[in-house]
Design a protein around this motif. Structure first.
Motif, mmCIF file in Angstrom:
data_model
loop_
_atom_site.group_PDB
_atom_site.id
_atom_site.type_symbol
_atom_site.label_atom_id
_atom_site.label_comp_id
_atom_site.label_asym_id
_atom_site.label_seq_id
_atom_site.Cartn_x
_atom_site.Cartn_y
_atom_site.Cartn_z
ATOM 1 N N GLN A 194 38.518 50.990 41.733
ATOM 2 C CA GLN A 194 38.746 50.431 40.515
ATOM 3 C C GLN A 194 40.098 50.174 40.408
ATOM 4 O OE1 GLN A 194 36.979 52.726 37.515
ATOM 5 N NE2 GLN A 194 36.387 50.732 36.123
ATOM 6 N N PHE A 195 40.846 48.966 39.817
ATOM 7 C CA PHE A 195 41.910 48.773 39.624
ATOM 8 C C PHE A 195 42.607 48.983 38.461
ATOM 9 C CE2 PHE A 195 43.487 46.595 43.697
ATOM 10 C CZ PHE A 195 42.769 46.833 44.435
ATOM 11 N N PRO A 196 43.649 49.253 38.018
ATOM 12 C CA PRO A 196 44.692 49.541 39.021
ATOM 13 C C PRO A 196 44.614 50.822 39.711
ATOM 14 C CG PRO A 196 45.597 49.990 36.850
ATOM 15 C CD PRO A 196 44.126 49.261 36.606
ATOM 16 N N ARG A 197 44.759 50.805 40.908
ATOM 17 C CA ARG A 197 44.563 52.241 41.938
ATOM 18 C C ARG A 197 45.822 52.598 42.067
ATOM 19 N NH1 ARG A 197 43.973 49.200 47.858
ATOM 20 N NH2 ARG A 197 45.616 48.305 47.255
ATOM 21 N N ASP A 198 45.939 54.149 42.374
ATOM 22 C CA ASP A 198 47.002 54.644 43.110
ATOM 23 C C ASP A 198 47.087 54.369 44.322
ATOM 24 O OD1 ASP A 198 49.360 55.846 42.618
ATOM 25 O OD2 ASP A 198 48.687 57.936 42.417
ATOM 26 N N LYS A 199 48.021 54.421 45.075
ATOM 27 C CA LYS A 199 48.188 54.243 46.542
ATOM 28 C C LYS A 199 49.596 54.628 46.829
ATOM 29 C CE LYS A 199 49.067 50.601 49.765
ATOM 30 N NZ LYS A 199 50.165 51.162 50.136
ATOM 31 N N VAL A 200 49.090 55.474 48.022
ATOM 32 C CA VAL A 200 50.594 55.965 48.689
ATOM 33 C C VAL A 200 51.371 54.865 49.306
ATOM 34 C CG1 VAL A 200 51.288 57.607 50.424
ATOM 35 C CG2 VAL A 200 49.096 57.998 49.484
ATOM 36 N N CYS A 201 52.635 54.852 48.928
ATOM 37 C CA CYS A 201 53.530 53.826 49.084
ATOM 38 C C CYS A 201 54.817 54.124 49.273
ATOM 39 C CB CYS A 201 53.017 52.617 48.129
ATOM 40 S SG CYS A 201 54.104 51.078 48.622
ATOM 41 N N ILE A 238 33.197 34.853 49.060
ATOM 42 C CA ILE A 238 33.435 36.454 48.552
ATOM 43 C C ILE A 238 34.586 36.764 49.497
ATOM 44 C CG2 ILE A 238 32.098 38.533 48.198
ATOM 45 C CD1 ILE A 238 29.663 36.794 48.079
ATOM 46 N N VAL A 239 35.400 37.386 48.719
ATOM 47 C CA VAL A 239 36.699 37.986 49.425
ATOM 48 C C VAL A 239 36.294 39.531 49.351
ATOM 49 C CG1 VAL A 239 39.052 38.492 49.746
ATOM 50 C CG2 VAL A 239 38.306 36.165 49.432
ATOM 51 N N ILE A 240 36.466 40.317 50.431
ATOM 52 C CA ILE A 240 35.928 41.753 49.990
ATOM 53 C C ILE A 240 37.390 42.357 50.372
ATOM 54 C CG2 ILE A 240 34.502 43.839 50.881
ATOM 55 C CD1 ILE A 240 32.850 41.586 50.149
ATOM 56 N N GLY A 241 37.896 43.266 49.328
ATOM 57 C CA GLY A 241 38.891 44.080 49.543
ATOM 58 C C GLY A 241 40.176 43.266 48.798
ATOM 59 N N GLY A 242 40.615 43.932 47.700
ATOM 60 C CA GLY A 242 41.605 43.440 46.715
ATOM 61 C C GLY A 242 43.065 43.845 46.816
ATOM 62 N N GLY A 243 43.374 44.252 48.126
ATOM 63 C CA GLY A 243 44.694 44.464 48.496
ATOM 64 C C GLY A 243 45.630 43.318 48.578
ATOM 65 N N PRO A 244 46.879 43.449 49.140
ATOM 66 C CA PRO A 244 47.567 42.280 49.258
ATOM 67 C C PRO A 244 47.224 40.842 50.003
ATOM 68 C CG PRO A 244 49.009 44.166 49.755
ATOM 69 C CD PRO A 244 47.385 44.536 49.475
ATOM 70 N N ALA A 245 46.340 41.494 51.082
ATOM 71 C CA ALA A 245 45.724 40.255 52.116
ATOM 72 C C ALA A 245 44.713 39.397 51.206
ATOM 73 C CB ALA A 245 45.316 40.868 53.388
ATOM 74 N N GLY A 246 43.702 40.475 50.692
ATOM 75 C CA GLY A 246 42.520 39.763 49.790
ATOM 76 C C GLY A 246 43.010 39.082 48.719
ATOM 77 N N LEU A 299 36.214 38.104 44.018
ATOM 78 C CA LEU A 299 37.030 39.054 44.821
ATOM 79 C C LEU A 299 36.453 40.539 44.582
ATOM 80 C CD1 LEU A 299 39.888 39.953 46.253
ATOM 81 C CD2 LEU A 299 41.088 39.991 44.240
ATOM 82 N N CYS A 300 36.052 41.196 45.681
ATOM 83 C CA CYS A 300 35.441 42.503 45.083
ATOM 84 C C CYS A 300 36.126 43.531 45.879
ATOM 85 C CB CYS A 300 33.833 42.493 45.890
ATOM 86 S SG CYS A 300 32.932 41.168 45.326
ATOM 87 N N ASP A 301 36.288 44.689 45.289
ATOM 88 C CA ASP A 301 36.836 45.999 46.024
ATOM 89 C C ASP A 301 36.108 46.872 45.612
ATOM 90 O OD1 ASP A 301 39.977 46.336 47.015
ATOM 91 O OD2 ASP A 301 38.649 48.309 46.491
ATOM 92 N N GLN A 302 35.988 48.229 46.422
ATOM 93 C CA GLN A 302 35.307 49.336 46.224
ATOM 94 C C GLN A 302 35.929 50.134 45.113
ATOM 95 O OE1 GLN A 302 34.635 50.981 49.980
ATOM 96 N NE2 GLN A 302 36.800 51.452 50.120
ATOM 97 N N ALA A 355 42.377 35.054 48.172
ATOM 98 C CA ALA A 355 41.519 34.754 46.942
ATOM 99 C C ALA A 355 42.308 33.823 46.287
ATOM 100 C CB ALA A 355 40.982 35.862 46.173
ATOM 101 N N MET A 356 43.625 34.039 45.866
ATOM 102 C CA MET A 356 44.373 33.113 45.005
ATOM 103 C C MET A 356 44.458 31.791 45.953
ATOM 104 S SD MET A 356 47.533 35.851 43.888
ATOM 105 C CE MET A 356 48.425 34.493 42.694
ATOM 106 N N GLY A 357 44.802 31.870 46.888
ATOM 107 C CA GLY A 357 45.056 30.512 47.856
ATOM 108 C C GLY A 357 43.868 29.610 47.858
ATOM 109 N N LEU A 358 42.595 30.391 47.920
ATOM 110 C CA LEU A 358 41.416 29.436 47.786
ATOM 111 C C LEU A 358 41.229 28.902 46.611
ATOM 112 C CD1 LEU A 358 39.376 32.208 50.194
ATOM 113 C CD2 LEU A 358 39.763 29.703 51.039
ATOM 114 N N ALA A 359 41.532 30.033 45.685
ATOM 115 C CA ALA A 359 41.197 29.364 44.010
ATOM 116 C C ALA A 359 42.016 28.168 43.721
ATOM 117 C CB ALA A 359 41.104 30.314 43.237
ATOM 118 N N ARG A 360 43.117 28.220 44.522
ATOM 119 C CA ARG A 360 44.069 27.136 44.103
ATOM 120 C C ARG A 360 43.797 25.844 44.846
ATOM 121 N NH1 ARG A 360 50.002 29.838 44.462
ATOM 122 N NH2 ARG A 360 49.702 30.917 42.431
ATOM 123 N N LEU A 361 42.892 26.120 45.979
ATOM 124 C CA LEU A 361 42.310 24.929 46.613
ATOM 125 C C LEU A 361 41.218 24.388 46.016
ATOM 126 C CD1 LEU A 361 43.126 25.991 50.505
ATOM 127 C CD2 LEU A 361 44.118 24.024 49.215
ATOM 128 N N GLY A 362 40.821 24.896 44.925
ATOM 129 C CA GLY A 362 39.445 24.502 44.285
ATOM 130 C C GLY A 362 38.060 25.194 44.398
#
Ligand SMILES: Cc1cc2nc3c(=O)[nH]c(=O)nc-3n(C[C@H](O)[C@H](O)[C@H](O)COP(=O)(O)OP(=O)(O)OC[C@H]3O[C@@H](n4cnc5c(N)ncnc54)[C@H](O)[C@@H]3O)c2cc1C
Length: 106
Positions: A37-44, A8-16, A32-35, A20-27
């Motif tokens: 709701q995506f797409p989220r607005d983000k100061v950037c 279970i990966v908590i946090g769906g930002g770039p790191a999470g 992936l959980c995030d508090q 999650a993608m890397g682990l899924a590719r390894l099988g």
């Protein structure tokens, strides 16, 4: 019956997302959980370093970002309140055919 996951990966930002993608590719079965709701607005600053291009390509998502017609920046500009401005083009690095550019997307 319960749907079993390995990770279970908590946090769906770039790191999470990347983890999650890397682990899924390894099988691994990943959830992936995030508090938020995506797409989220983000100061950037809406800037992604040129160094991210190869990483996004390796993740298999660069073409999807390119499909959004992002701006490609050639360098950085630093300006003072007094109006002085310093423009710096990204340098060409060894092994590169062209000067790098950076992605700019909301
Ligand atoms: C104002 C500002 C401007 C920026 N501009 C740029 C820029 O132009 N270019 C750039 O490359 N970087 C920029 N950054 C930096 C960039 O936002 C971070 O480097 C990046 O978001 C870090 O990714 P992350 O996955 O580690 O964390 P985050 O993106 O913060 O993701 C963490 C996620 O975890 C979730 N979360 C947290 N706690 C919980 C919980 N308990 N349960 C469930 N979910 C949870 C959050 O909702 C969030 O989605 C900027 C940062 C700021 C603050």
């Amino acid at each position: 019956m319960m749907n079993k996951k390995d990770v279970i990966v908590i946090g769906g930002g770039p790191a999470g997302c990347t983890a999650a993608m890397g682990l899924a590719r390894l099988g691994y079965k990943v959830v992936l959980c995030d508090q938020a709701q995506f797409p989220r607005d983000k100061v950037c600053g809406e800037f992604i370093s040129p160094a991210a291009d190869p990483i996004l390509a390796r993740l298999g998502i660069l073409h999807r970002i390119e499909a959004m017609n992002p701006k490609r920046l050639k360098g950085v500009a630093i300006s003072s309140y007094g109006g002085k401005e310093l423009l710096i083009d990204y340098p060409k690095l060894p092994g590169m055919e062209a000067k790098p550019t950076s992605l700019s997307v909301p």
